[in-house]
Design a protein around this motif. Structure first.
Motif, short mmCIF file in Angstrom:
data_model
loop_
_atom_site.label_atom_id
_atom_site.label_comp_id
_atom_site.label_asym_id
_atom_site.label_seq_id
_atom_site.Cartn_x
_atom_site.Cartn_y
_atom_site.Cartn_z
N ILE A 81 -24.64 -17.36 -34.18
CA ILE A 81 -24.12 -17.47 -35.56
C ILE A 81 -23.90 -18.91 -36.01
N SER A 82 -23.63 -19.81 -35.08
CA SER A 82 -23.14 -21.15 -35.48
C SER A 82 -24.09 -21.88 -36.41
N MET A 83 -25.39 -21.70 -36.23
CA MET A 83 -26.33 -22.39 -37.10
C MET A 83 -26.19 -21.89 -38.54
N MET A 84 -26.12 -20.57 -38.72
CA MET A 84 -25.99 -20.03 -40.07
C MET A 84 -24.62 -20.34 -40.67
N MET A 86 -23.21 -23.11 -40.50
CA MET A 86 -23.36 -24.43 -41.14
C MET A 86 -24.08 -24.32 -42.47
N VAL A 87 -24.96 -23.32 -42.58
CA VAL A 87 -25.86 -23.23 -43.73
C VAL A 87 -25.23 -22.45 -44.89
N PRO B 345 -31.30 -15.48 -37.10
CA PRO B 345 -32.01 -16.62 -37.69
C PRO B 345 -32.05 -17.82 -36.75
N GLN B 346 -30.98 -17.99 -35.98
CA GLN B 346 -30.90 -19.11 -35.05
C GLN B 346 -31.97 -18.99 -33.97
N LYS B 394 -32.40 -25.58 -44.88
CA LYS B 394 -31.01 -25.73 -44.42
C LYS B 394 -30.89 -25.27 -42.97
N MET B 395 -31.62 -24.21 -42.64
CA MET B 395 -31.58 -23.70 -41.25
C MET B 395 -32.19 -24.72 -40.29
N ALA B 398 -29.72 -27.49 -39.91
CA ALA B 398 -28.56 -27.09 -39.11
C ALA B 398 -28.92 -27.05 -37.62
N LEU B 399 -30.13 -26.61 -37.33
CA LEU B 399 -30.57 -26.60 -35.93
C LEU B 399 -30.69 -28.03 -35.40
N MET B 402 -27.33 -29.09 -34.46
CA MET B 402 -26.92 -28.51 -33.18
C MET B 402 -27.58 -29.20 -31.99
N LYS B 408 -24.09 -33.78 -39.37
CA LYS B 408 -23.79 -32.64 -40.24
C LYS B 408 -23.78 -33.07 -41.72
N ILE B 411 -27.25 -33.05 -43.76
CA ILE B 411 -28.08 -31.85 -43.96
C ILE B 411 -28.82 -31.90 -45.30
#
Lengths: 109, 511
Positions: A81-84, A86-87, B345-346, B394-395, B398-399, B402, B408, B411
């Motif tokens: 979940i952590s990636m989403m 952030m989004v 999604p990750q 955005k995904m 965000a990756l 990570m 951050k 982005i």
């Protein structure tokens, strides 16, 4: 909410006690999340699916609601979940779902 | 490193609003359920003419009449800021008007399925004769036409589907069998439209590559249609039928299906055949989808937004052996969404983007532009599906955060630098990364770009056989001579390796 998912939720609600069920949404936009929350509480607002006119009143939450995050395994949260997190606009999504839950829900966590 | 050249690309739109109004899934289902539906009347009233489609910036970007940078700087919304002049042809292809496309349907029909009204057939013959790519071989397949009464009888008695222009019936598509639903007029019209769109793109591709039809060795079709009869409903080989209509006499072909991931999967498949030496000049092609015309129009009409889902997207890509000049697809670092990868999604983003970067020894910022699903946001946002490319960027960003490769707070900047505006028609497989391949190849040739990643994702669960989604990705980059990341292996390198191995062997023998 698509018709198939409406039917799945209806079936689960019919076969189980309402207090044993929670609906967790993963929708990415606040408007859509609100409509999904309305569907599983007040009924399908488009009157197109199996939940049209069926006010299940189920407790419904968005996955990014801090209440749920507190319950989650931190490792799984990080992996899944952590990636989403952030989004997406977690606050907006949580609020949108909460409004429908409080207006139409019959139970909460 | 295994690499394959992207020699040429072609992108076309078949402007088909009247086909969409009757046979797009959303209007068609509504017509069956509520023939007098106010939605259908409102949709017909708000349908946009060719003049608007050919001045609409996302369409012009798709056919290469505008760059993605020009689109990014364009006044929004584009439907309210149309270009001054309509433009039919672009660097990669064209926006074909509906009457000519109906003529092309007839050219691509070898089973006498499409009938045209006599006067309409004559007018289309004049127009298509003037088309820069239509040859005598194609034009001879255009029929002389029939009386309007004959068409009307075929519709009334034999369930042919009428084809209209400005409200008047100008043709029809007949069924292929009385009882086999796989050969109904509706299914055949969808298949013929997909074939015709692919043929149009293949003709542009051959022209753009400076080749002859006979130079094409193999065609791979990656559309979303299933061709076959009751005993093999997805039997296939649309590709060979497309090759035949484009006069590619030395080609054979086959189809690849993977929902919206099929274009990327097909390019990887075709590139592998080229690298292996199995096929030399391989064209990956796809026509468009009638069902998706006006798919989101209900929301557009409700919100008073012009319904722009009036064109079918089509494309073609020519892959050839790496010649050191053309941009290359590298096969050593492909993204693959495995069965066990997970559906979040990750997990999908990591499988399709992070893993190929790792394999190639690259960082997120080594890729100039990422091309995921490039849906036109002016269509998807009013429909409640959001800005799809922006959500994908955005995904990716965000990756990158990570993985410690982006701050951050950075982005938004990452999205701006490495993202693209969406410009593809919402035609399922069409927006899936591939519309950027032509722009990327040109930018690489011109030295503005080093590398792009093309990402395709598919919703397999729609077929009710698995709950899984799918995805695949590849990188396109500058060839070795132009400073790409491929490292040439010199004779000295080979000698050094052999000496090392011999040294190790000698040491072991002594032990």
């Amino acid at each position: 909410m698509d018709l198939q998912n409406q039917q799945r939720i209806k079936d689960v609600a019919e076969k189980n006690n309402a207090e044993d069920i929670i609906v967790i949404l993963g929708a990415s936009d606040a408007e859509g999340a609100g409509i999904y929350a309305e569907t599983v509480t007040a009924g399908d607002p488009t009157y197109a699916g199996p939940l049209a006119g069926v006010p299940l009143g189920l407790p419904v939450y968005h996955i990014l609601d801090p209440l749920l995050k507190a319950e989650a395994d931190p490792k799984a949260w990080e992996e899944q979940i952590s990636m989403m997190e952030m989004v997406l606009d977690g606050e907006g999504l949580t609020t949108s779902v909460a409004e429908m839950r409080e207006q139409n829900g019959k139970s909460v966590l | 490193m295994a690499t394959v050249a992207v020699k040429a690309t072609a992108y076309c739109l078949a402007f088909t609003p009247e086909i969409g109004l009757r046979y797009g899934t959303t209007p068609c289902q509504e017509h069956l359920a509520h023939p007098d539906s106010p939605f259908l009347k409102d949709l017909a009233r708000s349908a946009q003419p060719y003049d608007v489609a050919s001045r609409y910036a996302p369409n012009l970007t798709y056919i290469g009449a505008m760059t993605t940078d020009q689109l990014a700087a364009h006044a929004q919304p584009c439907f309210a800021h149309l270009e001054d002049k309509p433009q039919r042809f672009g660097r990669y292809g064209e926006i074909m008007p509906e009457d000519e496309f109906i003529g092309l349907l007839d050219i691509c029909d070898v089973f006498d399925l499409v009938w045209l009204e006599r006067d309409f057939a004559a007018s289309i013959k004049r127009k298509l004769t003037a088309h820069p790519l239509m040859t005598d071989a194609q034009l001879k397949h255009l029929e002389e036409g029939r009386d309007a009464a004959e068409l009307a009888a075929e519709v009334a008695k034999n369930q042919a589907l009428p084809l209209y222009q400005e409200g008047k019936m100008v043709g029809c598509c007949r069924r292929g069998h009385k009882t086999d639903e796989n050969l109904s007029a509706h299914v055949l019209l969808e298949n013929l439209a997909s074939k015709a769109g692919a043929v149009l793109s293949l003709l542009h591709l051959i022209r753009n590559a400076g080749m002859r039809p006979a130079d094409i060795d193999f065609v791979v079709d990656c559309s979303e249609e299933a061709a076959g009869d009751i005993n093999q409903r997805g039997g296939g080989n649309m590709a060979k039928a497309i090759a035949e209509s484009a006069d590619c006499v030395n080609a054979s072909g086959f189809d690849v299906r993977a929902f919206c991931a099929a274009p990327v999967a097909s390019i990887i498949t075709s590139a592998s055949m080229v690298v292996a030496g199995a096929r030399k000049n391989v064209a990956v092609v796809s026509g468009g989808s009638i069902p998706k015309l006006y798919m989101n129009a209900r929301e557009h009409v409700k919100k008073n937004v012009p319904p722009m889902e009036n064109s079918m997207g089509c494309f073609a890509v020519l892959l050839t052996p790496d010649d050191g000049q053309n941009p290359v697809i590298r096969l050593d670092a492909l993204g693959k969404h495995t069965v066990g990868a997970g559906a979040s999604p990750q997990a999908v983003t990591a499988a399709l983007i992070w893993e190929p970067l790792l394999a190639a020894g690259l960082t997120f910022t080594d890729v100039d532009k990422y091309a995921p699903e490039l849906h036109d946001p002016e269509v998807t946002v009013p429909a409640g599906a959001g800005n799809v490319p922006e959500a994908n960027y955005k995904m990716v960003a965000a990756l990158a955060v990570m993985k410690g490769q982006c701050e951050k707070a950075g982005i938004q900047d990452f999205v701006k630098r490495h993202g693209l505006p969406g410009f593809a028609p919402t035609q399922g497989h069409i927006p899936s990364g591939v519309p950027f391949l032509g722009h990327a190849a040109d930018a690489i040739r011109e030295g503005h770009m080093k590398r792009a990643m093309i990402i395709g994702k598919g919703s397999l669960f729609l077929g009710r056989l698995t709950n899984l989604a799918d995805g695949a990705s590849f990188m396109v980059e500058a060839p070795r001579e132009a400073g790409g990341s491929q490292v040439a292996v010199s004779k000295d390198d080979v000698e050094a390796v052999i000496l090392d191995v011999l040294g190790d062997l000698a040491k072991k023998l002594k032990e």
